[in-house]
Design an enzyme around this catalytic site. Structure first.
Site, PDB file in Angstrom:
ATOM      1  CE1 TYR A 162      35.173  50.757  44.924  1.00  0.00           C
ATOM      2  CE2 TYR A 162      35.983  50.808  47.180  1.00  0.00           C
ATOM      3  CZ  TYR A 162      35.383  51.441  46.108  1.00  0.00           C
ATOM      4  OH  TYR A 162      34.997  52.759  46.220  1.00  0.00           O
ATOM      5  CE  LYS A 166      36.926  53.251  43.155  1.00  0.00           C
ATOM      6  NZ  LYS A 166      36.581  54.255  42.146  1.00  0.00           N
TER       7      LYS A 166
END
Length: 266
Positions: A162, A166
């Protein structure tokens, strides 16, 4: 500062419609409400049909704006593209908030979860930005908000995939900010800290992280910063944390600190 009525200047710059991906509740719902208050029509995309339609009805009744909603799995870019190209309304603002965050040690995350994170967090925002940039360039105005995270400022244990996705969104926003600015298009990457959404509260078993903000505050601060630079960090504590993590601490120290902050996630 809170916008409680339609903002004609904002609508002229970023209207008449804003497309919010990941819009049914939490931060996406907060962006939808903040944009409805400013008088923009809304195109809401999310996976959960009932929740999405409930949000659409409420915003339409409360703010008297047109709301178009489509239940779609944003991991499926071709279906998303088909919906967007068939809307028949001019989209002047893209807010890409959708994200999939596989939580846990990398060795325990499945290939399917990693592929889903790449599709939702990287492929679809990249290609959707490409799709919507062309008509914005033709009109000579518009805007994009790509949600990133403080987790993506360095490696983040238990959120490794993740955090990497990002980081991608933040760098993409910076490049597009420079490229699209001459066309009258404002782009911002929002490096949010912990946002007190239902999903975060379910995942975080310990107390909320320092600098945690309500979703409405993150949405408002981000929209007010649009056009002022390529990077938005909502909240004074988060700004300080970003400075410390990226400027003062050695890389391994920043990673170790993030590891302590994410230790309670599951």
């Amino acid at each position: 500062m809170r916008y409680d009525k339609a903002d004609p200047l904002f609508r002229e710059k970023y209207g008449p419609y804003a497309l919010i991906a990941g819009a049914s509740y939490g931060l996406g719902g907060a962006f939808s409400e903040a944009l409805a208050r400013r008088g923009l029509g809304l195109v809401l995309l999310a996976r959960e049909k009932e929740r999405l339609e409930s949000t659409a009805r409420r915003l339409k009744e409360q703010y008297k704006v047109e709301v178009i909603c489509h239940a779609v799995d944003l991991a499926d870019y071709e279906k998303t593209k088909s919906l967007v190209t068939g809307l028949g309304v001019p989209v002047g603002l893209l807010v890409y908030n959708a994200a999939f965050a596989p939580i846990g040690l990398f060795e325990d995350i499945s290939e399917e979860q990693l592929a889903l994170a790449a599709a939702v967090n990287v492929k679809t925002p990249l290609l959707l930005a490409k799709l919507l940039a062309a008509p914005m360039i033709a009109r000579g105005r518009g805007g994009m908000v790509l949600m990133s995270s403080l987790a993506g400022a360095q490696g983040t244990p238990k959120l490794a995939a993740y955090a990497a996705t990002k980081a991608f969104n933040a760098i993409l926003a910076e490049g597009l900010w420079k490229e699209l600015k001459p066309h009258g298009i404002d782009v911002a990457g929002c490096r949010a800290g912990a946002v007190l959404t239902p999903g975060y509260r379910r995942a975080e078993k310990t107390k909320a992280a320092p600098g945690s903000l309500e979703a409405g505050e993150v949405a408002e601060r981000t929209l007010r910063a649009l056009g002022k630079g390529p990077l938005v960090i909502p909240g004074a504590v988060n700004k300080l944390a970003y400075f410390v993590m990226t400027r003062l601490l050695p890389r391994r120290g920043a990673i170790a600190l993030m590891s302590k902050n994410t230790g309670g996630l599951s």
